[in-house]
Structures are given as C-alpha cells and as structure tokens.
Design a protein around this motif. Structure first.
Motif, mmCIF file in Angstrom:
data_model
loop_
_atom_site.group_PDB
_atom_site.id
_atom_site.type_symbol
_atom_site.label_atom_id
_atom_site.label_comp_id
_atom_site.label_asym_id
_atom_site.label_seq_id
_atom_site.Cartn_x
_atom_site.Cartn_y
_atom_site.Cartn_z
ATOM 1 N N LYS A 1 1.627 -3.845 -21.231
ATOM 2 C CA LYS A 1 1.433 -4.787 -20.130
ATOM 3 C C LYS A 1 0.779 -4.067 -18.964
ATOM 4 O O LYS A 1 1.045 -2.890 -18.720
ATOM 5 N N THR A 2 -0.083 -4.780 -18.228
ATOM 6 C CA THR A 2 -0.694 -4.258 -17.010
ATOM 7 C C THR A 2 -0.141 -5.031 -15.822
ATOM 8 O O THR A 2 -0.165 -6.265 -15.806
ATOM 9 N N LEU A 3 0.361 -4.302 -14.820
ATOM 10 C CA LEU A 3 0.942 -4.902 -13.631
ATOM 11 C C LEU A 3 0.089 -4.541 -12.422
ATOM 12 O O LEU A 3 -0.723 -3.619 -12.469
ATOM 13 N N GLU A 4 0.297 -5.262 -11.332
ATOM 14 C CA GLU A 4 -0.409 -4.924 -10.108
ATOM 15 C C GLU A 4 0.273 -3.740 -9.422
ATOM 16 O O GLU A 4 1.431 -3.414 -9.697
ATOM 17 N N HIS A 5 -0.451 -3.083 -8.516
ATOM 18 C CA HIS A 5 0.088 -1.956 -7.769
ATOM 19 C C HIS A 5 -0.674 -1.857 -6.452
ATOM 20 O O HIS A 5 -1.890 -2.096 -6.408
ATOM 21 N N ASP B 1 6.903 5.927 2.640
ATOM 22 C CA ASP B 1 7.992 4.957 2.670
ATOM 23 C C ASP B 1 8.702 4.948 1.322
ATOM 24 O O ASP B 1 8.241 5.528 0.340
ATOM 25 N N LEU B 2 9.847 4.275 1.315
ATOM 26 C CA LEU B 2 10.590 3.987 0.091
ATOM 27 C C LEU B 2 10.528 2.484 -0.083
ATOM 28 O O LEU B 2 10.882 1.737 0.838
ATOM 29 N N ARG B 3 10.072 2.026 -1.237
ATOM 30 C CA ARG B 3 9.878 0.590 -1.421
ATOM 31 C C ARG B 3 10.463 0.121 -2.740
ATOM 32 O O ARG B 3 10.593 0.896 -3.690
ATOM 33 N N GLU B 4 10.782 -1.172 -2.765
ATOM 34 C CA GLU B 4 11.227 -1.805 -4.000
ATOM 35 C C GLU B 4 10.097 -2.672 -4.533
ATOM 36 O O GLU B 4 9.459 -3.408 -3.769
ATOM 37 N N LEU B 5 9.871 -2.605 -5.859
ATOM 38 C CA LEU B 5 8.826 -3.364 -6.508
ATOM 39 C C LEU B 5 9.433 -4.382 -7.463
ATOM 40 O O LEU B 5 10.538 -4.192 -7.971
ATOM 41 N N ASP B 6 8.688 -5.449 -7.699
ATOM 42 C CA ASP B 6 9.088 -6.397 -8.734
ATOM 43 C C ASP B 6 8.836 -5.736 -10.083
ATOM 44 O O ASP B 6 7.685 -5.408 -10.398
ATOM 45 N N PRO B 7 9.869 -5.525 -10.907
ATOM 46 C CA PRO B 7 9.671 -4.809 -12.173
ATOM 47 C C PRO B 7 8.822 -5.569 -13.183
ATOM 48 O O PRO B 7 8.330 -4.976 -14.138
ATOM 49 N N GLY C 1 5.037 -5.750 -10.491
ATOM 50 C CA GLY C 1 4.592 -4.595 -9.730
ATOM 51 C C GLY C 1 4.401 -4.882 -8.253
ATOM 52 O O GLY C 1 4.116 -3.972 -7.468
ATOM 53 N N LYS C 2 4.561 -6.132 -7.855
ATOM 54 C CA LYS C 2 4.357 -6.516 -6.458
ATOM 55 C C LYS C 2 5.435 -5.910 -5.569
ATOM 56 O O LYS C 2 6.600 -5.839 -5.922
ATOM 57 N N LYS C 3 5.019 -5.476 -4.348
ATOM 58 C CA LYS C 3 5.981 -4.903 -3.396
ATOM 59 C C LYS C 3 6.885 -5.992 -2.845
ATOM 60 O O LYS C 3 6.418 -7.023 -2.366
ATOM 61 N N TRP D 1 -3.653 3.844 -6.990
ATOM 62 C CA TRP D 1 -4.077 2.979 -8.095
ATOM 63 C C TRP D 1 -3.787 1.522 -7.733
ATOM 64 O O TRP D 1 -2.755 1.213 -7.117
ATOM 65 N N ASP D 2 -4.666 0.632 -8.174
ATOM 66 C CA ASP D 2 -4.429 -0.793 -7.972
ATOM 67 C C ASP D 2 -3.738 -1.432 -9.164
ATOM 68 O O ASP D 2 -3.658 -2.660 -9.270
ATOM 69 N N ARG D 3 -3.228 -0.620 -10.062
ATOM 70 C CA ARG D 3 -2.592 -1.122 -11.280
ATOM 71 C C ARG D 3 -1.479 -0.182 -11.734
ATOM 72 O O ARG D 3 -1.473 1.010 -11.404
#
Length: 452
Positions: free
Chosen positions: A169-173, A200-206, A209-211, A387-389
């Motif tokens: 699978k390819t996700l956004e980043h 920063d420390l961030r949480e992403l949608d698993p 990949g969205k922040k 990376w954008d992915r």
C-alpha cells in the motif's frame, strides 16, 4: 418409477400427464396423492402418447407447481453452499495469502512470510491490536507460524539479490517532514520530525499517513529516533544529549527528560527490545548502544559489521522486529538486519527501486529513513526525509532475474555517487571517521533547510 406406474393406470381413461404431489410414509408402506390433469381426449384407436411427447408438451410434469417449489429450494441450497465456500476461501486468503500459491497477495508464494506475528516477544513493545486486528492466523496455527518465522531468520539476503519486497500500500506523507523516527503502538502511528526550529512529535493516521496532531519542540532541539516503552513515547535529540518521555495518550503534556551519552554523544535511531527490557540506540557510528529501559543507563554496546566484513557506518533509524534490529543506513537505499547479540548483519535489503533517487531529487525529497512495524507484523512502514509518500511493504524471497540484475548495476553507481557527494561536501575521503561524518551531516542538513 411412480411416474410410469401412475401413467399406465390412466391409459384406460381419457387423461394423461399425472404427477404426485407428496408422499407420506406409513408404518409399512408409502402412500401417494396424485394430481390428475386433463391434457386431451384420446380418440378410439389412438395410441398412448410416448413419454418423450409428454415431457415436451405444454403440461410437462416439470412445470407442475410442486416441482417448481422443489427446484427453487434446491437452487437456494446450492447457492448457499457456493457462497459459503467463496467466503471461506476469501477469508483464508486474507488471513494467510501464503496458503494460496496461485498469486493472491503477490507475496503469497514466499514461505517465509508471516501474516500475523502476534506471538512475537515484541508484542509487548507495540501493544495489542484492537478489535479484529488482534485475531489472526498465527493464533490458531502457532507451530506453522514459528516455522515461517524461522525460515525468514535462516534466509540469506544480500544487496545483489535485488528487489526482495513488495509494496502492499502507498500512503500519503508530509513532504515537509524531515523524518527521523517512526513508531507504531496500539493501533496508532507516531513520527519524530527533525531540524532545529522545525522539530516535532506527531501522530499520523495509520491507514492514510495523514497528520492528525503534532507537538512542537523547542527551537534548540533537533528531534531524532522514537520508540515506545511502558506507556511512554521515548524520543532522542541529535546533539543536545537530552531525551524526552511523552505520555502516549497526551503528547502535549510536558514530557520528562533524561540525559544520555554514546560513542559520538549524538542521538540518531532508537528502538526497544521488550523481551530484555532494553532500549537500542544508534549515533551514526558503527555501534549499537543498549540501555536499561528503567534507568536509561548503558549496559553494553556492540560493533556492527556489514556482510562484506566492514564496519557498518552511519547506522540511522532503527526498528526491532522478529528478534532482530532493522536499520537504515544514512545516504543508502538499504535496510540491514542486525543480530543484536553479535552485531553481525545477517541480511541486506536493496530499496533502490522503492522510489528511485533521480525521481526523489526532482521532487525535492531526501534520503530513505523511517521504519516501523504495523498492525500486521508482516508489514512494515517505510518512508524517508521530506518524502511525500509512505509505504507498507512486505518482505518476499522470490525475485526476477531482471530485478537482480538491476540491483547489481545500480548499487555500485549509487555508492559511488554518495561517496563523491560526501567527499565533495567535506573535502575529505569517504574513509575518514566520526569527525568527517558529523561535518557531512551538518552540510546535508543545511542543504535540506534550503530546499524547505
């Protein structure tokens, strides 16, 4: 037989075409109710219609309502059986593609693939998956699961083998994220982002990949490696010799801090071995440092050697998986698999084709960096700086000869370009040690800031 018997009884009358309605068992025999239907008068001297003509007539016994009801019931039963079988097969393919060697899941032909490694000792580090994600093939097939894991452990993988993974699978980043660490826990994915003033420390949608949310670090800190231990997200900084511990359920709460020291007194990658309750840290040298997770004090360190016998310089982001340490190598499109006891590199995976360097440069992206386990312990998150992915990948062992040939050709070219770039930046030979590496990283970071 009763069709014929009943038909013969009716030959003496002017009726034909009869059919039973139902049969009722009695103590010693069966009784039969019949429907007798007039389909035409038989003239004197006519012969009885043959059975074939009766079957083809407009009042064919198969058109009788009772027969149609039976046919409908039979069709429903047949359809139900086929549907059940289809659902069963699809379910098995989903839980374990490797059981079906005819192409499902791409990597299903690889016997070393594990689709649900929930009995791994690392489960304590990443947490139990929620809902249906905590149920899988290995729960009911632990022996076969262990055999598959063992086959992967025994397999020999080199850079010359070419592509040994598949993109699931390819996700956004976020293309502005200078990724230094990834960490998955309890169905949640976290990322540590570097650069002074941008960390920063961030949480992403698993799943996408969205922040989802981020906590900005103080300007003086350069965020680095990230892992999870006992309800805390543990984050390193590059040259501040300071680490942070965040509440995983509230990353905006003020974190606690701890000091650390390493071979180079720098923080790069970080991961956690739950089976021994130790943190494993890299600092860009050829060493892995092992810290007691309770005291944050070093208990040992081991020097890492590549498959060619040379020290593994520039060890970057880390992940603990199947009892081994996975590591990015700075400036290389490669992930190495390290035995944490001996420091020997057992496998080297070539990721040159994941996103080719020429295309990355055109997009303003930087080096491969970032590894994490996922909800399916057979799948790993892979990404890079700016990376954008982001990818979910699965390791496989079947590769084409063309892919192997490509890996042999481009690996040497990439290494040559990387060495030339570093030497040009620092006016040093690629064989120089720690001072050169630190200078090279600073130059590289400045270039990355310019691109942002």
């Amino acid at each position: 037989p009763y069709y014929c018997t009943t038909l013969e009884k009716c030959k003496s009358q002017d009726t034909v075409a009869v059919h039973h309605r139902f049969s009722t068992p009695t103590a010693n025999s069966y009784t039969m109710d019949v429907d007798v239907e007039m389909v035409g008068s038989k003239q004197h001297g006519d012969q009885a219609a043959p059975a074939e003509e009766l079957r083809s007539s407009s009042s064919d016994i198969m058109d009788h309502p009772s027969v149609r009801r039976q046919n409908v019931c039979f069709s429903i039963a047949l359809f139900s059986c086929v549907a059940f079988f289809a659902v069963y097969v699809v379910g098995r393919i989903y839980l374990d593609p490797s059981e079906f060697p005819f192409g499902f899941g791409g990597g299903g032909m690889d016997e070393t693939i594990d689709t649900n490694d929930h009995i791994s000792k690392t489960s304590g580090a990443v947490g139990k998956n929620k809902g249906s994600r905590d149920k899988g093939w290995s729960k009911t097939h632990p022996d076969l699961h262990q055999k598959k894991v063992q086959k992967w452990l025994d397999a020999n993988v080199t850079l010359d083998d070419g592509v040994k993974y598949e993109i699931v699978k390819t996700l956004e980043h976020d293309k502005k994220a200078f990724t230094e660490g990834l960490c998955y826990v309890n169905g949640r994915l976290f990322e540590s982002v570097g650069l002074n003033g941008k960390s920063d420390l961030r949480e992403l949608d698993p799943d996408t990949g969205k922040k989802l949310h981020s906590h900005t670090m103080a300007h003086q800190y350069f965020g680095e490696g990230l892992t999870y231990v006992d309800g805390k997200l543990v984050q390193l900084t590059w040259q501040s010799k300071t680490g942070f511990k965040y509440d995983v359920d509230n990353i905006d709460a003020k974190p606690t801090t701890f000091p650390f020291s390493t071979t180079k007194n720098e923080g790069w990658g970080l991961t956690y071995d739950a089976s021994k309750h130790v943190l494993i840290e890299s600092d860009g040298s050829a060493f892995l440092h092992f810290w007691d997770a309770s005291t944050m004090q070093q208990v040992r360190k081991v020097k890492v050697f590549r498959q060619d016998g040379n020290p593994a310089k520039n060890i970057n982001e880390l992940e603990f998986w199947r009892g081994k340490v996975l590591a990015n190598i700075w400036f290389k499109d490669v992930i190495i698999v390290i035995d944490p006891e001996t420091g020997y590199v057992e496998k080297e995976y070539n990721f040159e084709q994941l996103w080719e360097k020429r295309e990355r440069h055109q997009a303003g992206a930087d080096v491969l960096n970032g590894i994490s386990v996922s909800h399916d312990p057979d799948l790993l998150y892979i990404t890079g700086k700016l990376w954008d992915r982001m990818y979910l990948v699965r390791y496989v062992s079947l590769v084409s000869s063309a892919a192997i040939s490509y890996g042999k050709v481009t690996l040497g070219a990439q290494q040559s370009r990387a060495n030339s770039f570093i030497a040009g930046c620092c006016h040093k030979k690629p064989d120089d040690e720690d001072l050169f590496l630190t200078q090279a990283k600073k130059v590289h970071i400045e270039k990355s800031k310019d691109s942002l």
